[in-house]
Design a protein around this motif. Structure first.
Motif, mmCIF file in Angstrom:
data_model
loop_
_atom_site.group_PDB
_atom_site.id
_atom_site.type_symbol
_atom_site.label_atom_id
_atom_site.label_comp_id
_atom_site.label_asym_id
_atom_site.label_seq_id
_atom_site.Cartn_x
_atom_site.Cartn_y
_atom_site.Cartn_z
ATOM 1 N N HIS A 237 0.935 -1.136 0.080
ATOM 2 C CA HIS A 237 0.053 0.100 0.004
ATOM 3 C C HIS A 237 0.780 1.222 0.078
ATOM 4 C CE1 HIS A 237 -3.783 -2.068 1.773
ATOM 5 N NE2 HIS A 237 -3.257 -2.896 0.888
ATOM 6 N N PRO A 238 0.645 2.363 -1.048
ATOM 7 C CA PRO A 238 1.266 3.518 -0.889
ATOM 8 C C PRO A 238 0.794 4.326 0.378
ATOM 9 C CG PRO A 238 -0.437 3.495 -2.531
ATOM 10 C CD PRO A 238 -0.302 2.127 -1.980
ATOM 11 N N PRO A 239 1.696 5.152 0.946
ATOM 12 C CA PRO A 239 1.474 5.846 2.040
ATOM 13 C C PRO A 239 0.512 7.091 1.746
ATOM 14 C CG PRO A 239 3.685 6.346 1.383
ATOM 15 C CD PRO A 239 3.254 5.401 0.676
ATOM 16 N N PRO A 240 -0.478 7.502 2.526
ATOM 17 C CA PRO A 240 -1.280 8.818 2.303
ATOM 18 C C PRO A 240 -0.502 9.908 2.173
ATOM 19 C CG PRO A 240 -1.507 8.019 4.610
ATOM 20 C CD PRO A 240 -0.449 6.976 3.896
ATOM 21 N N ALA A 241 -1.119 10.625 1.410
ATOM 22 C CA ALA A 241 -0.394 12.106 1.153
ATOM 23 C C ALA A 241 -0.603 12.675 2.292
ATOM 24 C CB ALA A 241 -1.104 12.725 -0.127
ATOM 25 N N GLU A 242 -1.672 12.801 3.022
ATOM 26 C CA GLU A 242 -1.836 13.554 4.204
ATOM 27 C C GLU A 242 -2.039 12.471 5.228
ATOM 28 O OE1 GLU A 242 -3.644 17.504 4.264
ATOM 29 O OE2 GLU A 242 -3.681 17.298 2.096
ATOM 30 N N HIS A 243 -1.677 12.282 6.552
ATOM 31 C CA HIS A 243 -2.185 11.266 7.454
ATOM 32 C C HIS A 243 -3.436 11.676 8.065
ATOM 33 C CE1 HIS A 243 1.688 8.689 7.408
ATOM 34 N NE2 HIS A 243 2.290 10.135 7.288
ATOM 35 N N GLY A 244 -4.289 10.610 8.156
ATOM 36 C CA GLY A 244 -5.552 11.150 8.846
ATOM 37 C C GLY A 244 -6.726 11.375 7.594
ATOM 38 N N LYS A 245 -6.136 11.864 6.427
ATOM 39 C CA LYS A 245 -7.273 12.353 5.498
ATOM 40 C C LYS A 245 -7.383 11.345 4.339
ATOM 41 C CE LYS A 245 -6.164 17.156 6.854
ATOM 42 N NZ LYS A 245 -5.980 18.739 6.612
ATOM 43 N N GLY A 246 -8.336 11.915 3.728
ATOM 44 C CA GLY A 246 -8.618 10.967 2.404
ATOM 45 C C GLY A 246 -9.516 9.741 2.574
ATOM 46 N N PRO A 247 -9.571 8.920 1.324
ATOM 47 C CA PRO A 247 -10.485 7.678 1.532
ATOM 48 C C PRO A 247 -9.534 6.490 1.847
ATOM 49 C CG PRO A 247 -9.620 8.366 -0.777
ATOM 50 C CD PRO A 247 -9.270 9.459 0.041
ATOM 51 N N GLU A 248 -10.303 5.438 2.429
ATOM 52 C CA GLU A 248 -9.501 4.347 2.348
ATOM 53 C C GLU A 248 -8.906 3.925 1.055
ATOM 54 O OE1 GLU A 248 -10.622 -0.228 4.332
ATOM 55 O OE2 GLU A 248 -11.952 1.494 4.379
ATOM 56 N N PHE A 249 -7.696 3.315 1.566
ATOM 57 C CA PHE A 249 -6.979 2.713 0.070
ATOM 58 C C PHE A 249 -7.613 1.648 -0.582
ATOM 59 C CE2 PHE A 249 -3.705 0.159 -2.013
ATOM 60 C CZ PHE A 249 -3.207 1.241 -3.149
ATOM 61 N N ASN A 250 -7.857 1.507 -1.821
ATOM 62 C CA ASN A 250 -8.377 0.466 -2.643
ATOM 63 C C ASN A 250 -7.722 0.148 -3.813
ATOM 64 O OD1 ASN A 250 -9.934 -0.997 -4.760
ATOM 65 N ND2 ASN A 250 -11.504 -1.273 -2.935
ATOM 66 N N ALA A 251 -6.832 -0.896 -3.789
ATOM 67 C CA ALA A 251 -5.833 -0.979 -4.641
ATOM 68 C C ALA A 251 -6.245 -1.118 -6.201
ATOM 69 C CB ALA A 251 -5.049 -2.306 -4.668
ATOM 70 N N LEU A 252 -7.409 -1.913 -6.180
ATOM 71 C CA LEU A 252 -8.099 -1.768 -7.628
ATOM 72 C C LEU A 252 -8.604 -0.637 -8.072
ATOM 73 C CD1 LEU A 252 -9.500 -3.384 -10.126
ATOM 74 C CD2 LEU A 252 -11.713 -3.544 -8.640
ATOM 75 N N ILE A 253 -9.174 0.236 -7.070
ATOM 76 C CA ILE A 253 -9.774 1.652 -7.886
ATOM 77 C C ILE A 253 -8.262 2.630 -7.757
ATOM 78 C CG2 ILE A 253 -11.193 3.625 -7.014
ATOM 79 C CD1 ILE A 253 -12.818 0.937 -7.845
ATOM 80 N N TYR A 254 -7.743 2.389 -7.006
ATOM 81 C CA TYR A 254 -6.272 3.132 -7.218
ATOM 82 C C TYR A 254 -5.615 3.179 -8.522
ATOM 83 C CZ TYR A 254 -1.727 5.162 -6.318
ATOM 84 O OH TYR A 254 -0.565 5.705 -6.474
ATOM 85 N N THR A 255 -5.604 1.724 -8.827
ATOM 86 C CA THR A 255 -5.095 1.229 -10.309
ATOM 87 C C THR A 255 -5.894 1.874 -11.429
ATOM 88 O OG1 THR A 255 -4.001 -0.733 -9.335
ATOM 89 C CG2 THR A 255 -4.087 -0.495 -11.665
ATOM 90 N N LEU A 256 -7.212 1.835 -11.138
ATOM 91 C CA LEU A 256 -8.005 2.408 -12.162
ATOM 92 C C LEU A 256 -8.007 4.233 -12.347
ATOM 93 C CD1 LEU A 256 -11.458 0.674 -11.928
ATOM 94 C CD2 LEU A 256 -10.084 0.616 -13.910
ATOM 95 N N ASP A 257 -7.452 4.664 -11.213
ATOM 96 C CA ASP A 257 -7.468 6.029 -11.109
ATOM 97 C C ASP A 257 -6.417 6.554 -11.931
ATOM 98 O OD1 ASP A 257 -8.335 8.385 -10.422
ATOM 99 O OD2 ASP A 257 -8.116 8.227 -8.379
ATOM 100 N N LEU A 258 -5.125 5.526 -11.985
ATOM 101 C CA LEU A 258 -4.004 5.606 -12.573
ATOM 102 C C LEU A 258 -4.122 5.753 -14.222
ATOM 103 C CD1 LEU A 258 -1.433 4.170 -10.268
ATOM 104 C CD2 LEU A 258 -1.876 6.653 -10.558
ATOM 105 N N LEU A 259 -5.002 4.635 -14.465
ATOM 106 C CA LEU A 259 -5.150 3.947 -15.927
ATOM 107 C C LEU A 259 -5.773 4.935 -16.548
ATOM 108 C CD1 LEU A 259 -5.082 0.495 -15.566
ATOM 109 C CD2 LEU A 259 -3.465 1.500 -16.708
ATOM 110 N N LEU A 260 -7.044 5.366 -16.144
ATOM 111 C CA LEU A 260 -8.044 6.269 -16.699
ATOM 112 C C LEU A 260 -7.904 7.665 -16.548
ATOM 113 C CD1 LEU A 260 -11.314 4.213 -15.754
ATOM 114 C CD2 LEU A 260 -9.689 3.799 -17.705
ATOM 115 N N PRO A 261 -7.476 8.230 -17.801
ATOM 116 C CA PRO A 261 -6.746 9.698 -17.832
ATOM 117 C C PRO A 261 -7.972 10.800 -17.318
ATOM 118 C CG PRO A 261 -7.020 8.963 -19.909
ATOM 119 C CD PRO A 261 -7.277 7.836 -19.133
ATOM 120 N N ILE A 262 -9.172 10.354 -17.668
ATOM 121 C CA ILE A 262 -10.283 11.548 -17.488
ATOM 122 C C ILE A 262 -11.049 11.136 -15.986
ATOM 123 C CG2 ILE A 262 -12.409 12.440 -18.371
ATOM 124 C CD1 ILE A 262 -11.301 11.616 -21.127
#
Length: 306
Positions: A237-262
């Motif tokens: 798991h990559p570390p959060p950009a800001e500790h205590g903030k942001g959504p719970e990490f999801n590897a599948l959705i994170y990868t989709l976020d990287l792959l889909l440019p829009i």
């Protein structure tokens, strides 16, 4: 009009008008230094039957108009080093070379027009000229790969019209798969004459989705990258950009976020991978843009041809 000649000076029917049929069945004609059969601008009311014709010299039907069919069934046409069959600007319902011997010499079919052409691939010689040739169907029915060989023999080089005609003939009988095969072959042939940077882009489009004619390729590559990213980031798991903030990490959705440019799922900006996983994220982002761009180009090309 019927004849069974054995002629060493050639037969001339040039500009003749025949209300019925012209019968040259089993004729044997030799004029190695000229026209074995000169039927330029011949007009025939029914059929031109040259079945079994043995011709040494040029068979010339340039500009001929035949209401029915032109038959070279079981014919032997030979003019090595020259044009064996010249049918440019010829019009007929059907041209058949069924069971004919392989033509020895060139075949010129510039701007000829037939509803049906019946010929096995092995009948055609090493050199043909097909610019402007139109037809509705080819028989016998064969896979596109067997017909594409002839287009590569055109002495005029790459002739886009020939590829479009062949693709259209498959589309008329509902064979979309072979029609796409022909269109893909056309793009690959065109690519050869492009500058290096355009060829590079062409290779990329070809590899990713076959110039838009193999759309499942892009889906397969996207799925493979999605699986790679999901497994890699699921294990690390990559570390959060800001500790205590942001959504719970999801590897599948994170990868989709990287792959889909829009599309933005909010995962990419919330986490910051490091080391090799940061480089993996760069790879996935770049691959996503390439896939998106080539898919868009392929869709545009497909729509423009319909």
């Amino acid at each position: 009009m019927g004849t069974r000649p054995r002629d060493t000076g050639g037969i001339s029917l040039s500009t003749a008008h025949v209300e019925g049929a012209v019968d040259l069945e089993d004729a044997q004609v030799k004029n190695a230094n000229g026209d074995a059969l000169d039927a330029a601008r011949l007009t025939v009311g029914t059929v031109l039957n040259a079945g079994g014709l043995t011709a040494e010299g040029r068979v010339r039907l340039t500009g001929a108009k035949v209401a029915g069919w032109i038959s070279f069934i079981e014919a032997k046409l030979s003019n090595p080093g020259g044009v064996a069959l010249g049918i440019s600007s010829c019009e007929a319902t059907q041209l058949t070379l069924r069971d004919a011997q392989p033509v020895s010499g060139d075949v010129k079919m510039h701007y000829a027009s037939f509803k049906v052409i019946e010929a096995a691939p092995q009948v055609w010689p090493a050199t043909v000229r097909l610019e402007g040739l139109t037809y509705e169907a080819l028989t016998p029915r064969l896979p596109a790969a067997d017909r594409l060989v002839l287009l590569q023999r055109d002495a005029d080089g790459f002739v886009p019209h020939s590829y479009e005609q062949l693709a259209a003939s498959y589309r008329r009988v509902g064979d979309d798969a072979d029609a796409r095969t022909v269109q893909l072959a056309e793009q690959r042939r065109r690519r050869v004459a492009l500058p290096w940077y355009a060829r590079l882009w062409g290779y990329l489009q070809d590899a990713t989705l076959g110039y838009g004619f193999r759309p499942t390729r892009a889906g397969g590559r996207l799925l493979a990258l999605l699986l790679l990213g999901s497994v890699a980031y699921g294990m690390h798991h990559p570390p959060p950009a800001e500790h205590g903030k942001g959504p719970e990490f999801n590897a599948l959705i994170y990868t989709l976020d990287l792959l889909l440019p829009i599309i933005n799922f909010g995962q990419q900006s919330a986490f910051t991978p490091t080391g090799v996983y940061q480089w993996l994220s760069y790879l996935l982002i770049a691959a996503g843009w390439v896939l998106a761009t080539t898919v868009a180009a392929g869709i545009t090309r497909t729509l423009s041809r319909q």
